[in-house]
Scaffold this motif. Structure first.
Motif, short mmCIF file in Angstrom:
data_model
loop_
_atom_site.label_atom_id
_atom_site.label_comp_id
_atom_site.label_asym_id
_atom_site.label_seq_id
_atom_site.Cartn_x
_atom_site.Cartn_y
_atom_site.Cartn_z
N SER A 1 0.63 12.25 -6.27
CA SER A 1 1.35 11.38 -7.22
C SER A 1 0.43 10.82 -8.30
O SER A 1 0.84 9.98 -9.10
N LEU B 1 1.14 4.13 -3.09
CA LEU B 1 0.76 5.53 -2.86
C LEU B 1 1.78 6.50 -3.44
O LEU B 1 1.46 7.66 -3.71
N HIS B 2 3.02 6.04 -3.66
CA HIS B 2 4.08 6.93 -4.15
C HIS B 2 4.07 7.09 -5.67
O HIS B 2 4.88 7.84 -6.20
N MET C 1 -2.23 9.00 -7.75
CA MET C 1 -2.74 7.68 -7.35
C MET C 1 -4.12 7.81 -6.70
O MET C 1 -4.39 8.79 -6.00
N LYS D 1 -10.93 10.43 -6.15
CA LYS D 1 -9.93 11.35 -5.57
C LYS D 1 -8.52 10.80 -5.75
O LYS D 1 -8.28 9.61 -5.55
N GLU D 2 -7.58 11.69 -6.09
CA GLU D 2 -6.17 11.32 -6.29
C GLU D 2 -5.29 12.05 -5.29
O GLU D 2 -5.65 13.10 -4.77
N ASN D 3 -4.10 11.48 -5.06
CA ASN D 3 -3.11 12.20 -4.26
C ASN D 3 -2.17 12.96 -5.19
O ASN D 3 -2.37 12.99 -6.41
N HIS E 1 0.84 -1.20 0.00
CA HIS E 1 0.00 0.00 0.00
C HIS E 1 0.87 1.26 0.00
O HIS E 1 0.63 2.20 -0.78
N LYS F 1 -6.16 7.59 -4.06
CA LYS F 1 -5.91 7.38 -2.63
C LYS F 1 -7.09 6.75 -1.89
O LYS F 1 -6.91 5.82 -1.09
N LEU G 1 -7.45 3.09 -2.97
CA LEU G 1 -6.40 2.26 -2.40
C LEU G 1 -6.70 1.92 -0.94
O LEU G 1 -6.58 0.76 -0.51
N TRP G 2 -7.08 2.93 -0.18
CA TRP G 2 -7.34 2.70 1.24
C TRP G 2 -8.52 1.74 1.46
O TRP G 2 -8.43 0.79 2.24
#
Length: 468
Positions: free
Chosen positions: A345, A161-162, A347, A341-343, A157, A349, A352-353
């Motif tokens: 980078s 995220l990076h 990704m 929603k993206e972070n 994970h 986010k 993913l969570w």
């Protein structure tokens, strides 16, 4: 956004990495239990042909409908009138089922990782009881396996995220390593193959009730397990929105499928010649046990190490895939808006969570029973969750060939229409074969139907969006 784009080789590595993951390590045992050597061989032939048809469908749709990215389930909304309630509901439910299947997929990979890690740390298979809660006895090995699985999940994970490019490169390195290693395994197994281990080429199997299972039923049973080997063939298609060049999606899909097919068939059949049928069925680590008969414990540890590298790469690919599916669907308006929603980078986010939290819950299956039993349970449920989106993609492809949309030549429509029909027939066949067991059918159905509980949240999000 160019810094987030993926080239042909990274896309191909995602296809191979996601296909050649847990299945290649555990399927020799599952197949030996389900079918005789003849049944296994015929199941591979049928599955290989059927998945090739599906791969051609995926590749064609990725080029003809590049705006529809995120996986085969996304075409469900296109089977209904644009903007209709039916289109929205179909898109949401199909995405939900496919997403849940993906989560089960990376859980299967992670549990297999722990199984192979036990070669170096036997305590992971310890049956010493640590705690008893009612009828549940928590064994030391199961608790430690759960902890290892959890650490791997959340470590992956953090990597994802990076950014997609860094995670994709790590997956590529792991994939290249395992392809080289498995080719070496095939070469060694060819020289050490013992025909006497195969046993009767055509032999009945026995069901849990004691009834004899004939060859045709064996093929049907093995077909669900062999299809698991090819789950992930659509990986390049899922990442279509991140591909540097759209034609690379089709090329990566076909290349990844062919390489994986050679590895799977070679390894699953050759392992039968390294272990007796009884040894294979009882094995928790069939490839390690098989190579150990030739090279001793050192060879077994070498293969277990290769397996760990392979499964690390597969875990990255599967976690990426699981997050990308609802992310792209949300961007197309058929999944919960928060998943788009993206972070910084680029990704997904939220996706993913949520995906990984659900995966953590599913990992609780490792706390009771053996890892191989958990693997079998997960792959049968997940495979059925995948089949509906696969069938949807084939049907949508057929729809395009009938209407002529995106086609300029009649001959091309006929050829691709035939491919779409074969892909649809194959998907239906495996659905029927896989749902013959009522328990499996009901569990798979429950996973998909559970999504309806969250559908009102999508409608609410759209309502709020219009109000704003």
């Amino acid at each position: 956004m160019s810094r987030h784009k993926l080239g042909f080789w990274v896309l191909t590595a995602l296809v191979i990495g996601n296909m050649v993951g847990s299945g290649i390590f555990m399927l020799p045992r599952s197949l030996a239990e389900a079918a005789s050597p003849a049944g296994v061989l015929l199941a591979w032939a049928a599955t290989g042909f059927g998945v090739l048809m599906l791969a051609l469908v995926f590749g064609s749709l990725a080029v003809r409908k590049p705006e529809l990215s995120g996986g085969p389930q996304i075409y469900a909304k296109e089977l209904f009138r644009a903007g209709s309630h039916g289109s929205l509901l179909a898109g949401f439910m199909s995405t939900w089922g496919y997403w849940v299947g993906n989560i089960a997929g990376f859980v299967a990979v992670i549990t297999t990782f722990t199984s192979y890690l036990s070669t170096f740390f036997p305590v992971l298979t310890s049956d010493k009881v640590w705690l008893t809660i009612g009828s549940l006895s928590l064994q030391a090995g199961n608790v430690l396996s759960f902890i290892v699985c959890s650490v791997l999940l959340w470590g992956t994970h953090a990597i994802c995220l990076h950014g997609i490019k860094g995670a994709g490169r790590l997956n590529f390195i792991a994939t290249a390593t395992k392809v080289i290693g498995f080719v070496l395994f095939i070469v060694i197994a060819l020289f050490a193959f013992q025909q006497s281990n195969i046993g009767p080429f055509v032999a009945p199997r026995t069901s849990e009730s004691g009834a004899s299972i004939g060859l045709l039923s064996q093929i049907n049973g093995a077909a669900v397990a062999t299809l698991w080997a090819f789950i992930g063939v659509e990986s390049a298609m899922v990442f279509a929105a991140r591909a540097r060049r759209k034609p690379d999606i089709r090329r990566a899909t076909i290349a990844g499928l062919l390489i994986s097919l050679v590895l799977y068939i070679g390894i699953s059949l050759l392992t039968m010649g390294l272990l007796t049928q009884q040894q294979l069925i009882a094995s928790q680590n069939p490839l390690v046990d098989g190579i150990s008969t030739v090279l001793g414990s050192a060879g077994g540890k070498w293969l277990a190490g290769l397996g760990l590298i392979s499964l690390l790469g597969s875990t990255i690919g599967w976690v990426l895939l699981s997050a990308e599916v609802p992310f792209q669907a949300a961007k197309l308006g058929v999944f919960l808006p928060s998943f788009s929603k993206e972070n910084e980078s680029g990704m997904p986010k939220v996706s993913l969570w949520v995906s990984n939290v659900l995966g953590q819950i599913l990992l609780l299956s490792t706390l009771s029973g053996s890892l191989s039993a958990a693997f079998d349970f997960i792959i049968y449920i997940a495979t059925l969750a995948y089949l509906v989106p696969y069938l949807i993609a084939a049907v949508y492809h057929l729809k395009l060939t009938v209407t002529g949309e995106t086609y300029l030549r009649v001959q091309e429509r006929w050829i691709e229409g035939g491919i779409g029909a074969l892909a649809a027939i194959y998907s239906l066949w495996v659905i029927i074969a896989g749902t013959a067991d009522l328990k499996t059918f009901l569990l798979g159905l429950a996973l998909i139907v559970a999504g309806i509980l969250f559908y009102p949240l999508l409608l609410l999000g759209k309502k709020i969006g219009k109000a704003v």
